[in-house]
Every structure is written in C-alpha cells, then in structure tokens.
Design a protein around this motif. Sequence first.
Motif, short mmCIF file in Angstrom:
data_model
loop_
_atom_site.label_atom_id
_atom_site.label_comp_id
_atom_site.label_asym_id
_atom_site.label_seq_id
_atom_site.Cartn_x
_atom_site.Cartn_y
_atom_site.Cartn_z
N GLY A 1 0.79 -1.22 0.00
CA GLY A 1 0.00 0.00 0.00
C GLY A 1 0.82 1.26 0.00
O GLY A 1 0.30 2.35 -0.32
N ASP A 2 2.10 1.20 0.36
CA ASP A 2 2.95 2.38 0.32
C ASP A 2 3.06 2.89 -1.11
O ASP A 2 3.13 2.09 -2.07
N ILE A 3 3.11 4.21 -1.26
CA ILE A 3 3.27 4.83 -2.57
C ILE A 3 4.67 5.43 -2.63
O ILE A 3 5.02 6.29 -1.82
N VAL B 1 3.03 -1.74 -8.44
CA VAL B 1 2.23 -1.42 -9.62
C VAL B 1 2.53 0.03 -10.02
O VAL B 1 2.48 0.93 -9.18
N ASP B 2 2.86 0.21 -11.29
CA ASP B 2 3.13 1.55 -11.80
C ASP B 2 1.80 2.19 -12.18
O ASP B 2 1.24 1.92 -13.25
N TRP C 1 3.31 -4.05 -13.90
CA TRP C 1 4.04 -4.56 -12.75
C TRP C 1 5.50 -4.14 -12.86
O TRP C 1 6.11 -4.23 -13.93
N VAL C 2 6.05 -3.69 -11.75
CA VAL C 2 7.46 -3.32 -11.70
C VAL C 2 8.07 -3.89 -10.42
O VAL C 2 7.37 -4.38 -9.53
N VAL C 3 9.39 -3.82 -10.36
CA VAL C 3 10.14 -4.27 -9.19
C VAL C 3 10.94 -3.09 -8.65
O VAL C 3 11.56 -2.35 -9.42
#
Length: 824
Positions: free
Chosen positions: A186-188, A211-212, A219-221
């Motif tokens: 949930g962190d942005i 998630v971008d 999806w990103v890492v």
Amino acid sequence: MSQPGQTCQRPGCGGAYEDVGGGLYCDTCGLAPVVSAGGTPAAAGMVVSPATGAVKGAADGAGSRSARTSSQSSRSRRSVSGRLSRSVSGKSTGRSVSVRSSGSSTGSSVRGRLGAGLVSVPQVPRPDPHAMVLERPEVPERKRFCSRSDCGAPVGRARGDRPGRTEGFCTKCGHPYSFVPKLRAGDIVHGQYEVAGCLAHGGLGWIYLAVDRAVSDRWVVLKGLLDTGDQDAMAAAISERRFLAEIEHANIVRIYNFVEHLDQRTGSLDGYIVMEYVGGKSLKEIANARRAPDGRRDPLPVEQACAYGIEALEALGHLHSRNLLYCDFKVDNAIQTEDQLKLIDMGAVRRMDDLESAIYGTVGYQAPEVGETGPSVASDLYTVGRTLAVLTFDFQGYTTVYADSLPDPDTIEVFRRYESFYRLLVRATDPDPDRRFGSAQEMAEQLTGVLREVVALQTGQPRPALSTLFGPEVKVTDTELFPPLEADVSRLGARPARKKTPAAAPAPPGAAALVRPVDTPAAALALPLPLVDPGDPAAGFLAGLPPSGPAELIGALAAAPARTVETRLRLVRARLESGDRQSALPGLAELDEERPDDWRVVWQRGVAALVTGDFEGAALAFDAVYDAFPGEAAPKLALGLCAEVLGQPDNAAEYYRLVWTTDRSFVSAAFGLARVRLAAGDRQGAVRTLESVPESSIHYTAARVAAVRARLRGRTPGPGDVPFGDDLTAAAGQVEALQAYGLDPARRARLSAEVLGGALDWVLSGGAGSAAAGRTLLGSGLDERGLRFGLERAYRTLARLAPGGKERIELVERANRYRPRTWV
C-alpha cells in the motif's frame, strides 16, 4: 552526548547504552543513541541511520566486496590456453585467440528461444505476480550477516531463549543492520509506484513488487540502490547510475527509473531502482528443484546449461560493447521466463573505467584477481564458467576448497563424458585472466560449438556449422583403405577349379593387417587451414591470390607488398607442400620465436611437426589449440591423426568419432575412424562408419567401395558362417547400387570379382550350406559353377579395360583359371 550506562532514548525501551566496537549501542534494542544532524539529541521517535555500504550477495551469506588496489589495465592481448603446452598463450596480434578482440555484437538480440535452435529447454510459465509476494517476509537467522565489506560477521542471531534481533548493530564492528522491510503493501513510492509486497531479500535489502499507476498499471520491481541518509550522496548515486536506463537487450531486465523515498520510520532517504518485472524462476530455483531419489540435487543436463550460458554471454557481450561490466553473474541473477533468459540484477554493473565505485561479487563465482586489479571482461567470463560448473554437477566446495579451481575431471562424470565441455570451463576459469576467452562473443561461439557436439552425441544426428576460425578440410587423403587385390595375400583364386574342398593353407591375416597405413605428411597438409586474420595488412593480397601450385605460390608470396604474419605463415605452408622442408622450418622457427603464443603459429607448428615425423610435438601443439577452442572440429581431427600415428587407437577413435558425429563434412574423420576400428578388430563398426558418409559427399562412392572391402577382406569363412553370407549379400547390393553414383566399369568389375571370389571361398568351405540354394549374387548363381562363371566374366571385363598388354594377359589367364570345366 550519551554515555555508557545511560538509559536508552528509544521510546518504550528500558535498556542502557554500552560501548560495543568503539560505539554506544543499547543492550536491549541494539540501536545507537539518536542524534540530529548537528550532533544534538533528535526528536523522540525519529531515528537517523548512518550511511551503510551493503554487500551484494548477502542473501545467502556468500557475498564479498572486493577492494580495488590498482587501476584496471587494458587487456588487448588474449591467450591460447594449453593444459599440455603451457607455453602457448597467444599474445601476438592483439587478437591471437579472439576472432573479434573487442567482444560481441552491439545490437540487441531478437532471439527469444533458448538453445540456439539446437536443444529444447523446458519452458517456465510466467506466474501470477500476486502469487510471488511473500506472506511473511523474513530473513532466516542463518542468512543474517553484517553488510560491512571488511566484517561479514553473523548478526541478528538468537541468544539462549531470546530470538535474534531483526534490527540492530553488529557486535563486532558496530555497523547497523536491518532485515525489516522498509516498504509495506500500500505504500506509494515517488507518487507513482504502489507497493504490493516483498519478493525476496538481496544484498541491498528487500526487493518489492509494485504497480506503476502512471503507466497502464504495469508490474514493476523496486530494489534498493543505496542505503544512506545523505541526500547529496543519494542524488549523486542516482545520477551516476542513470546509464542503466539506456540498456536495452532481450536478455537484460529493463531499467525504467531511479527514485528516492523517505522512510518515515527511520528518517532515512532511500534510493530504489525501478525495474521490469520478470516472472519466472531463477537458475538457482530451477537447479534446486531437480532432486535425485536420494534427495541430492540432480544437476541440470549439460545441454540445458550450455543454452543458458549462450544467452547469458549475449547479454554480457552487449554490456561489454557499451563499456560496462556486469561483475556478479551467478545462478541467483538470471531468470528463465517462458523460453527466455534474463539477467535480473543490475546492482553491480559498473563502467569499465570506473576506478572508485565499490566492487560487488560472490565467493565461488568471482575471479581471483578482482580484489587486486578490479573487474574486467575476463572476470565477467570467469563468472559464466563458474555458473556452468555449478549447474552441471554437484559442485561441493565451490565456495571453499574449489573457490578458484575445478575438481579433477576423473571424479566428475560430465567432464569424463564431454571433454570439450571440460576444456571450455578450464579456459573460462583459468587463474590467469589473459588466458581466458578474449570476448563474450568468442566464448559464446565456442560454447555453441560444444553444445553442437553434445547434442550430436546424444541424438546421433550431426549438428554442423561454419567455423569462424578454420576453413574446411583441404582434401581427403587415404580413401583407399586397402591395397589392390593383386597385392593382397588373400587366397582368392588359389584353388584348382576341380577341388571342392579348400586345400590346407595358412589362414589369411584379418582386415586390420591389410589396411594401408595413413600417409601422415599428406594427411597433415590436408587438415583445415586457419582463416586469414582480416586485420592482417596483407589479408586482401592473400585473398586475391589465384589457385596455383606451391612453386608458383612461393614466387607470388615473395612479391607480397608487406611481410606480415599471414604471408609468412602462407610461405611456410607452401614450402611444406612443395617438399622443401629445409626452407620451411627456419621460417617457422623464426615466427615461433617472435610469436610463440599466436594460435595460428602454434597450429602451423603442429602441421610441420606431423610432416617431419615429430608426432609428439604435433600432439602437444594441437592439444593446446583444442584447449583454446574446444568448440572447433579441426583440433580434434588433428589430434585423432596424431593419436593414430602414435599408436593410440582408442584416443584416435574418440577424436575421430567426436568430429564425425558432429559434422559429416569432415570425411577424413570417417576414414580415420574406419581405419582405427579395423585395427581394433571392429569390422562392423568400420563398415557402419563408412556407410554413414552421406550421398551428398563427393567421397560417397569411395566410402562405399571401402565398406564393401571392409566386409570381405581378410575373412576366412567357415562351416555355417551365416554372418559372412549376410555380408556378401550386402556387399553385392552396394556394388549394384554404386552404378547410379558413377562407379566406373573397371572398379565395378574389380569389386564384383572380390565379392564373387569371397562367395566362392564361402561355398567351397561348406559355409553356405543349404542357405545358398536357389540364390544369386551379382547375376551369378550362388554355387560353385555359377560363381566361377561370374568370376570369369569379371576378369575378362577387366582384361578388356586393362591399359597394358602384360596386365591384360594376366587377367585373361586368371579368368581361364576360374572358368569351370565345360565340353566346349
């Protein structure tokens, strides 16, 4: 300032500070006193962490950080490695072992299928990203180590009944550690990336799935870039590593962005690399998933590991072409997703001219010289060799006993079975970086050659390919395995026409004793020639030379516009071909003294040694070239010839077999293998080899003629010898079939005489029995009378075709001797 014994400032902690490693740390929570940037106590609840230097690879406790003590020297000269001849080390032309000394291709790879079209690697399906998030992100205590490069002590370990702390300070050096995720679901981050959870723990902390939200919810890492509270240092680090976003290659994970995020809990400013999400399994997971029935790890098939290695080398070659080094290739840092391999960890990538940045590597994979001279192209290739070793056998002790070496090949089954693969690993992991492969492309070419050989051996189907180092074999010598029948000591034709029982006579020798010995000088000069170095100043001149005899070639080379290595080698070759060894050897000795490590000079040294009878010297030279280029057929063909003339039939058969199984264009290997198999008494093996020469070869007819004779020469049929009858039938069928392939009448008549003569021996010995009743052979009845008429016709045909009167008379007399008694 806080003092020893003072109560911990952390809210809710009742511990006291004690002096540990030269600093104050709480004996309960393990944290240091909280101070502001100006040295005064910080506000309650705010913890300012000091800068840290994480060690990459700490996830499994095997990481190491190498201190750089000297600038990286440029290495333009690469070496030929030689296990038997260590004097061969190729430092001559700037590309003595390398086809392309600069490395690999500069463009992006578009191939997405593993195995170079040679092997099918099981696909790894792309999983649901949600399923990859860890429910309870924890680092086991056994994997908790201090991240300081000069420490590495165990941290966060249990004491008695008290579990180990997940945050604190190293009791040995005082360096802070934390194994608690800094980001939560949930962190942005950066106002754009919504964290879904943790994927894994790496050397710089936790790796997160996100998630971008700004780009189609892709999806990103997120992976930690630098653990520091210094905002200026963070900005500088991010600016320095922007070059990673410019890397685009099918086998390298895509870097999208670099962002900063303020940790509200600790107050530290953390940097993150935003990367493409690659769903799949790491090579480590794929390898660990393979288990034998006893629970031990079952190594990957060597062909599958080679497929991974080729893809990894393409990626490394792309980095090298952009003056970048990967530094830390290992089984953890490559993921297979579907049918593609990707390098996923770019945290250790550095510029080749970077003399300041920390060097990251992993014990057991990192080259031994990195700590002293820094990373290089050669050290990157070393990591690929080590990874291939880890994947293909149970490499116990690769981080300890064998941290810088390979086990004895006699103890490793895959090494015993695939010598070329072993030699490739030996060169790739040579302790001397100048003796390793010269570029990722060169290593990939040789690894592909090894893969072709492995697949051919496993399937029995050839896997040929054009060489970038050698041309085709010049010609095929020794296709006449047997002398003419008239020079044979066979008993064919020795019996009186009226005798039905063979006269008592010494048994003829077997086929092995009748095989012609190899013409060593001719066979040596028929070996493939090294391709001309395109960088040689006289390359264009040599390419324009018309085909001519040795004498004309010697004259043309004397008028060459420049006296270069290639023109001198060609001159040595021309003099050897002309038989002028006295003139050839001094020129070769001069080259050998000037450039003892140039592999082309070493190859010519081996050829000259064979021509002059120094077979052991030739074997040493060719063995060194084989060490340097384990994926090439030419050195194995040359070693087969050396082993044959040295009286080592088993070695000769193995080298010939490797060449012939992989590439059917090397017909010399087929005839050589047939010779040594006949010498070992393996008549059927020799026949199978000769009959495997493809119809497309110009030597097809010669091979089939040799196969016919291999079936029959030196045979002594006895009573009930059914196999001999089968060979007669097969030989007769081949003689008839060869008419369609241009077999001239004289050779056809001679072969017919040999087949019919063998059949007559079989019938007269009583070996045919009732099996011959009603059968025919080459148009003749399979009985004494029919065979004698057939032999008469064959010899009369030969008499008509004979060039001289004396030979014609002898053949007519032979026909008359075989003719059965008649009334007219």
